[in-house]
Design a protein around this motif. Structure first.
Motif, mmCIF file in Angstrom:
data_model
loop_
_atom_site.group_PDB
_atom_site.id
_atom_site.type_symbol
_atom_site.label_atom_id
_atom_site.label_comp_id
_atom_site.label_asym_id
_atom_site.label_seq_id
_atom_site.Cartn_x
_atom_site.Cartn_y
_atom_site.Cartn_z
ATOM 1 N N GLY A 251 9.469 -10.769 -6.157
ATOM 2 C CA GLY A 251 10.208 -11.832 -5.473
ATOM 3 C C GLY A 251 9.536 -12.042 -4.127
ATOM 4 O O GLY A 251 8.324 -11.846 -3.996
ATOM 5 N N LYS A 252 10.323 -12.407 -3.132
ATOM 6 C CA LYS A 252 9.762 -12.562 -1.783
ATOM 7 C C LYS A 252 9.353 -11.195 -1.260
ATOM 8 O O LYS A 252 10.077 -10.218 -1.441
ATOM 9 N N VAL A 253 8.211 -11.136 -0.605
ATOM 10 C CA VAL A 253 7.754 -9.862 -0.032
ATOM 11 C C VAL A 253 7.582 -10.017 1.485
ATOM 12 O O VAL A 253 7.339 -11.123 1.970
ATOM 13 N N PRO A 254 7.709 -8.907 2.219
ATOM 14 C CA PRO A 254 7.539 -8.989 3.678
ATOM 15 C C PRO A 254 6.068 -9.192 4.064
ATOM 16 O O PRO A 254 5.184 -9.097 3.207
ATOM 17 N N PRO A 255 5.816 -9.460 5.351
ATOM 18 C CA PRO A 255 4.436 -9.737 5.771
ATOM 19 C C PRO A 255 3.516 -8.522 5.677
ATOM 20 O O PRO A 255 3.977 -7.381 5.607
ATOM 21 N N ALA A 256 2.226 -8.818 5.682
ATOM 22 C CA ALA A 256 1.215 -7.747 5.669
ATOM 23 C C ALA A 256 0.964 -7.268 7.094
ATOM 24 O O ALA A 256 1.133 -8.022 8.048
ATOM 25 N N VAL A 257 0.559 -6.014 7.208
ATOM 26 C CA VAL A 257 0.073 -5.496 8.502
ATOM 27 C C VAL A 257 -1.372 -5.056 8.343
ATOM 28 O O VAL A 257 -1.821 -4.748 7.240
ATOM 29 N N ASN A 258 -2.073 -4.983 9.463
ATOM 30 C CA ASN A 258 -3.389 -4.332 9.469
ATOM 31 C C ASN A 258 -3.176 -2.839 9.645
ATOM 32 O O ASN A 258 -2.377 -2.410 10.489
ATOM 33 N N LEU A 259 -3.913 -2.063 8.884
ATOM 34 C CA LEU A 259 -3.870 -0.614 9.076
ATOM 35 C C LEU A 259 -4.492 -0.258 10.425
ATOM 36 O O LEU A 259 -5.549 -0.787 10.786
ATOM 37 N N LYS A 260 -3.808 0.641 11.135
ATOM 38 C CA LYS A 260 -4.405 1.190 12.343
ATOM 39 C C LYS A 260 -4.543 2.692 12.136
ATOM 40 O O LYS A 260 -3.545 3.370 11.854
ATOM 41 N N ALA A 261 -5.749 3.202 12.221
ATOM 42 C CA ALA A 261 -5.948 4.642 12.016
ATOM 43 C C ALA A 261 -7.279 5.047 12.624
ATOM 44 O O ALA A 261 -8.239 4.265 12.611
ATOM 45 N N PRO A 262 -7.339 6.264 13.163
ATOM 46 C CA PRO A 262 -8.604 6.712 13.724
ATOM 47 C C PRO A 262 -9.592 7.181 12.654
ATOM 48 O O PRO A 262 -9.199 7.542 11.536
ATOM 49 N N ALA A 263 -10.856 7.177 13.020
ATOM 50 C CA ALA A 263 -11.911 7.703 12.141
ATOM 51 C C ALA A 263 -11.514 9.097 11.675
ATOM 52 O O ALA A 263 -10.963 9.877 12.443
ATOM 53 N N GLY A 264 -11.794 9.407 10.411
ATOM 54 C CA GLY A 264 -11.474 10.724 9.879
ATOM 55 C C GLY A 264 -10.160 10.738 9.115
ATOM 56 O O GLY A 264 -9.870 11.678 8.380
ATOM 57 N N THR A 265 -9.360 9.654 9.256
ATOM 58 C CA THR A 265 -8.109 9.575 8.492
ATOM 59 C C THR A 265 -8.455 9.308 7.020
ATOM 60 O O THR A 265 -9.403 8.571 6.724
#
Ligand SMILES: O=C(O)CCC(=O)C(=O)O
Ligand SMILES: [Fe+2]
Length: 411
Positions: A251-265
């Motif tokens: 059905g309707k879905v919420p908005p997308a986000v950009n992943l935020k994560a440091p190197a090594g994650t």
């Protein structure tokens, strides 16, 4: 083939096509439905991916025009996954949001080594004109052949991926204790690239619905800090659960986000969660590695049986071979029948089809074709590679031999 007989009219192509035009064929309709993307696009037109020649619009609510969770109106207070080493938290994030973030999954030295190896490889492939590159990103395939560290990652050796044991535990829980590598590649977003369409990584099953558990988990190695500027992966958190609640439709879905994560994650992502490569608005390339693993009945994205270099195969561990699909049973992956007696366990010689591949590599594989009793009399077939593999590796041939004699003496 006997051409003198006429084929019954009902079997001709024209007759079959004519009789099928208006047929009631619910399975056909199901496979043609384009779900779950048909319902997804219907209820969320803002998710339409840009055409390759399209200029990207901003400020009009497109899915790729977004930011990281902490700056996102809708998502900032929702307590989305943050990098952690706590397996309890990781397990719960994975189930609730469809992904979890393993903090320092690779050490800074491991991350640096992979980043360097993959950027060098990608540049060389571009320079040779052999790179795989689309509007959305460059992909470096078959990492298995492109650095010893990648082979080690495929068995989660802590020497190359320090969180290896924890990753294996979570993969075992998500997929059952046995899973195969689907592919292990690098995804490189370049400045000015387009976003990918939002997708589920387990889309290879088409419109079939998988509601009980994922059949694919992606292990995403993040090799540099990622964010809304350089193309932190777009994700719709929790969308795997919306898919399940909708009975395999959206059905309707919420908005997308950009992943935020440091190197090594290292991100583990449920194959049903909606996500996609983001735009890269920085001046540098953004590198991640994606290692999807799947339930073992699935056909691999990278055909490891043909891809893996002979020298790697010759010294490969049983665990590595198992995960790459080289362990046959009567249910899968037999070569001319070799593998029929395999028990499916790593290292079982009865199912070790790597032995067939090595013979092929050494140009000494002889395939069986149509046989006659004359061939038997002339001894032609006894030297086939299958016979040799059976002698050398099938520990259950005795019973088969006794039964063969029984069949022919009764006949
Ligand atoms: O590049 C990314 O951030 C995601 C890539 C991806 O989802 C894919 O290739 O399936
Ligand atoms: Fe993906």
């Amino acid at each position: 083939m006997d051409r003198s007989q006429t084929v019954p009219q009902e079997f001709t192509q024209t007759a079959v096509a004519e009789a099928s035009k208006h047929a009631v064929a619910p399975y056909r309709d199901f496979y043609r439905s384009g779900e779950p993307y048909t319902s997804l696009m219907h209820h969320n037109p803002w998710l339409r991916p840009p055409r390759p020649d399209e200029t990207l619009d901003y400020g009009v609510g497109r899915y790729f025009d977004t930011t990281v969770a902490e700056d996102h109106e809708y998502w900032k207070d929702k307590n989305l996954p943050a990098p952690t080493k706590d397996i309890v938290q990781l397990r719960s994030d994975f189930v609730r949001w469809g992904y979890c973030l393993i903090e320092d999954g690779t050490s800074s030295e491991q991350t640096r080594a992979m980043h360097q190896r993959v950027s060098e490889q990608a540049a060389a492939e571009r320079a040779l004109g052999i790179a795989y590159l689309q509007t959305a990103q460059q992909q470096v395939w078959s990492l298995v052949n492109k650095g010893a560290m990648f082979v080690e990652c495929m068995t989660h050796e802590p020497s190359s991926v320090q969180a290896g044991p924890l990753i294996e535990q979570l993969l075992n829980e998500a997929l059952g204790n046995s899973w195969h590598h689907l592919s292990f590649i690098s995804n490189i977003s370049y400045p000015g690239c387009h976003p990918q369409g939002m997708h589920q990584d387990q889309s290879l099953i088409g419109s079939l619905r998988v509601l009980d558990a994922p059949i694919l988990v992606n292990t995403v190695y993040i090799l540099q800090d990622v964010n809304e500027v350089n193309g932190g992966t777009l994700i719709i958190p929790g969308s795997h659960q919306l898919y399940c609640e909708g009975g395999g439709r959206f059905g309707k879905v919420p908005p997308a986000v950009n992943l935020k994560a440091p190197a090594g994650t290292i991100m583990l992502m449920d194959g049903r969660v909606l996500h996609g490569g983001a735009v890269n608005r920085s001046t540098d390339l953004r590198y991640i590695l994606t290692n999807s693993v799947v339930r073992p009945f699935i056909r691999q994205q990278e055909l490891f049986h043909l891809t893996i270099r002979p020298d790697i195969l010759k010294t490969a561990s049983d665990k590595f071979l198992w995960r790459c699909g080289f362990q046959a049973t009567a249910a899968r992956s037999m070569v001319e029948g070799y593998g029929y007696f395999g028990n499916g366990k790593a290292g079982d010689p009865n199912g070790a089809t790597v032995n067939a591949r090595i013979a092929m590599d050494e140009n000494r594989y002889e395939w069986l074709g149509p046989l006659s009793m004359q061939d038997v009399a002339s001894g032609l077939s006894s030297g086939s590679t299958l016979a040799k593999l059976q002698d050398q590796f099938e520990t259950h041939r005795e019973q088969a031999r006794a039964l063969m004699q029984q069949v022919d003496s009764n006949g």
